[in-house]
Enzyme design. Structure first.
Site, mmCIF file in Angstrom:
data_model
loop_
_atom_site.group_PDB
_atom_site.id
_atom_site.type_symbol
_atom_site.label_atom_id
_atom_site.label_comp_id
_atom_site.label_asym_id
_atom_site.label_seq_id
_atom_site.Cartn_x
_atom_site.Cartn_y
_atom_site.Cartn_z
ATOM 1 C CB SER A 113 2.155 0.323 4.272
ATOM 2 O OG SER A 113 0.929 -0.119 3.792
ATOM 3 C CG HIS A 114 0.141 -2.714 6.904
ATOM 4 N ND1 HIS A 114 0.916 -2.687 5.768
ATOM 5 C CD2 HIS A 114 0.552 -3.771 7.622
ATOM 6 C CE1 HIS A 114 1.747 -3.696 5.799
ATOM 7 N NE2 HIS A 114 1.569 -4.387 6.910
ATOM 8 C CG ASP A 277 -3.045 1.129 4.048
ATOM 9 O OD1 ASP A 277 -3.579 1.937 3.253
ATOM 10 O OD2 ASP A 277 -1.951 0.581 3.830
ATOM 11 C CG ASP A 279 0.461 3.484 2.223
ATOM 12 O OD1 ASP A 279 -0.297 2.676 2.795
ATOM 13 O OD2 ASP A 279 1.238 3.149 1.308
ATOM 14 C CG ASP A 281 -1.115 1.031 -0.228
ATOM 15 O OD1 ASP A 281 -1.531 0.823 0.920
ATOM 16 O OD2 ASP A 281 0.064 0.790 -0.593
ATOM 17 N NE ARG A 282 -1.524 -3.396 3.309
ATOM 18 C CZ ARG A 282 -1.070 -4.477 3.911
ATOM 19 N NH1 ARG A 282 -1.831 -5.105 4.783
ATOM 20 N NH2 ARG A 282 0.141 -4.938 3.661
ATOM 21 C CE LYS A 376 -1.271 -2.633 -0.831
ATOM 22 N NZ LYS A 376 0.189 -2.657 -0.972
HETATM 23 C C1 G16 Z 1 3.123 -4.449 0.764
HETATM 24 C C2 G16 Z 1 3.074 -4.587 -0.712
HETATM 25 C C3 G16 Z 1 1.968 -5.536 -1.095
HETATM 26 C C4 G16 Z 1 2.143 -6.854 -0.410
HETATM 27 C C5 G16 Z 1 2.285 -6.670 1.056
HETATM 28 C C6 G16 Z 1 2.691 -7.996 1.663
HETATM 29 O O1 G16 Z 1 1.928 -3.859 1.187
HETATM 30 O O2 G16 Z 1 2.851 -3.337 -1.312
HETATM 31 O O3 G16 Z 1 1.963 -5.669 -2.473
HETATM 32 O O4 G16 Z 1 1.068 -7.714 -0.640
HETATM 33 O O5 G16 Z 1 3.286 -5.720 1.340
HETATM 34 O O6 G16 Z 1 3.311 -7.827 2.842
HETATM 35 P P1 G16 Z 1 4.102 -8.997 3.540
HETATM 36 O O7 G16 Z 1 5.408 -9.203 2.817
HETATM 37 O O8 G16 Z 1 4.241 -8.491 4.932
HETATM 38 O O9 G16 Z 1 3.218 -10.218 3.459
HETATM 39 P P2 G16 Z 1 1.904 -2.461 1.929
HETATM 40 O O10 G16 Z 1 0.453 -2.089 2.015
HETATM 41 O O11 G16 Z 1 2.542 -2.773 3.260
HETATM 42 O O12 G16 Z 1 2.723 -1.536 1.090
#
Ligand code: G16
Length: 543
Positions: A113-114, A277, A279, A281-282, A376
């Site tokens: 992801s990010h 981000d 991937d 989704d953000r 998302k």
């Molecule tokens: C992931 C989940 C999100 C979540 C985030 C929180 O985001 O898909 O639903 O809000 O992690 O991350 P943390 O546990 O670090 O607070 P992503 O965009 O990384 O897939």
């Protein structure tokens, strides 16, 4: 087909976190690491014989090599069909859509992801279920169990599959369909939003900057914003995906998307700014001279969703993760629709979306989405904003001012203390947890604690219980501080402190959030003894 059965032993540390398994890329590339985890996913979901899966990733370093291994393992395990993005690329929301569109038995998404990408950065892998959403805890528990008992994995002896052009390929009897990563996703967006109105908006001189952060949304954003909607070439910045995201950190927030922030806060800023981000989704939303917090963005989208054709009949309900501000609840209240509060992690929205209890959901961590997929969706949020702006013809700043005047403003900020020694972070956490029952009635500066608790969630659809989802300290007057440990990091621990205070005084709606929240920040530091435990007086990242 020659199938190798390779003996192996369990590898420690393969427990999925908030969103699948995330590790240093070098760890994923260690002998058997990826193979053990993939076999454990297959075993944890009851095998893949005769099944079909979607496979794709955000293009970060190791993406394509990992996909070649997954294809050979899927063939060896008897899978019937794999739908894979051209060059191994799929944004996370596009993968979710392909799973739903093709009715597959789920999919494997390769992304951290990010988190940054590259040989010295991060890699990740997660399984999404047939509804298109991240696997819920009862399934990730089975996958994790499988990682602790694995004795062997199966892999076909086969050449790499050419993924460079759409079409069909095979490994023995397993069909591999290589698809354009953007086509079906664009068709879905065209169904949801009023593309002619958006074209008219851009034709009228409306300007925008979209920062794809050298990540997966580049090709999607070029195709939709510039090619379909007529935004001028150059609207999309950093639009060519690279395996290390141009050496950057593809996290769309004011710290890491500084280039966009500088543009939007500068002279001659465009009307609208957004970023996505690694991937896709953000999302981050900005207007000329204004940054919109993810929590406020969710509230505004809920209030005006009817502007878009897909939501013109209104919303069934909304959901937000617990640490997300209550701004959207105030909108739901006015609309007379239910508002749900779930633990952090998109997987917790799946049941509510599937059961038709909510239409829109979102999180403070820059995620917003709807029933259209089960992830998302960054570009979707951008297009919904555009559809709203095309209808109202107001500036983002005016939209927010009007929103706060109507609903009050939930001042909000997240303070992240990154790469804290894990033992120290856990010590802070357990000390604070023990303290919760004694906090009510105690004052810290001008603030008095009204209640304190640890968040737990009972899913209203399937009754499952999720404990230990964050510590909440509420204060008289409605302010609150929430403490959580991140579940997406790959080194040490990240302590997240979420701060929120509602302001309804019309004269106090336009302050700097750090100023508006100063007493709350001080109280949270004193109560949790953040400096004492972590040695950090100030956070590393403030969003
Ligand atoms: C992931 C989940 C999100 C979540 C985030 C929180 O985001 O898909 O639903 O809000 O992690 O991350 P943390 O546990 O670090 O607070 P992503 O965009 O990384 O897939």
């Amino acid at each position: 087909m020659n199938i190798q059965t390779v003996e192996t032993t369990p590898i420690a540390g393969q427990k999925p976190g908030t969103s699948g398994l995330r590790k240093k890329t070098a760890v994923f590339m260690e002998p058997h690491f990826l193979e053990n985890y993939v076999q454990s996913i297959f075993d944890g979901i009851g095998g893949v014989a005769g099944k079909s899966l979607v496979v794709g990733g955000d293009g970060r370093y190791y993406n394509e090599s990992a996909i070649q291994i997954i294809l050979r393992m899927a063939a060896a395990n008897g899978a019937a069909k794999i739908i894979v993005g051209q060059n191994g690329l799929l944004s996370t929301p596009a993968a979710s859509h392909l799973i739903r569109l093709n009715g597959t038995d789920g999919g494997l998404i390769l992304s951290a992801s990010h988190n940054p990408g590259g040989p010295n950065a991060d890699f990740g892998l997660k399984y999404n279920t047939p509804n298109g959403g991240p696997a819920p805890e009862n399934i990730t528990d089975k996958i994790y169990q499988a990682t602790t008992t694995i004795t062997a994995y199966k892999i076909a002896e086969a050449h790499d599959v050419d993924l460079t052009t759409p079409g069909q390929a095979r490994i023995d009897t397993m069909l591999i369909e290589i698809v354009d990563p953007t086509a079906d996703y664009i068709a879905l967006m065209e169904e949801l939003f009023d593309f002619p109105a958006l074209k008219t908006l851009f034709a009228s001189g409306f300007t925008m900057a979209f920062d794809a952060m050298h990540a997966i949304t580049g090709p999607y954003a070029h195709a939709i914003l510039e090619d379909r909607l007529g935004a001028p070439a150059g609207t999309v910045l950093n639009g060519t995906p690279s395996p290390d995201f141009g050496g950057g950190h593809p996290d769309p927030n004011p710290i890491w998307a500084k280039q966009l922030v500088d543009i939007m806060m500068g002279k001659n800023a465009p009307d609208f700014g957004a970023a996505s981000d690694g991937d896709g989704d953000r999302n981050m939303i900005m207007g000329r001279g204004i940054y919109v917090t993810p929590s406020d963005s969710l509230a505004l989208l809920a209030a005006h969703a009817r502007c878009a054709p897909a939501y013109e009949r209104g919303l069934l309900g909304v959901a937000r993760s617990m640490p997300t501000s209550g701004a959207v609840d105030r909108v739901a209240d006015k609309l007379g629709i239910p508002a749900f509060e779930t633990p952090t992690g998109w997987k917790f929205f799946g049941n509510l979306l599937d059961a038709g209890r909510v239409t829109l959901c979102g999180e403070e961590s820059a995620g917003t989405g709807s029933t259209h997929v089960r992830e998302k969706d960054g570009l979707w949020a951008v297009l919904l904003w555009l559809n709203i702006l095309a209808t109202t013809r107001k500036s983002v700043a005016d939209m927010m001012a009007q929103h706060w005047a109507e609903y009050g403003r939930n001042y909000y900020s997240r303070h992240d203390f990154e790469d804290v020694d894990a033992d120290k972070a856990h010590a802070l956490f357990s000390t604070l947890r023990d303290k919760l029952p004694s906090l009510a009635g105690q004052s810290f500066g001008p603030l008095t604690v009204s209640s304190a608790s640890e968040f737990a969630y009972d899913d209203p659809v399937d009754g499952s219980h999720s404990a230990a989802q964050g510590l909440i300290i509420n204060f008289d007057g409605g302010a609150r501080a929430v403490f959580r440990l991140s579940g997406t990091g790959t080194v040490g621990a990240t302590l997240r402190l979420y701060l929120e205070a509602l302001q309804t005084d019309p004269a106090a709606l336009h302050q700097d959030p750090q100023v508006a929240l100063a007493d709350l920040i001080a109280a949270a530091h004193t109560i949790a003894k953040i400096q004492g435990f972590t040695g950090r007086a100030a956070p590393d990242v403030i969003t």
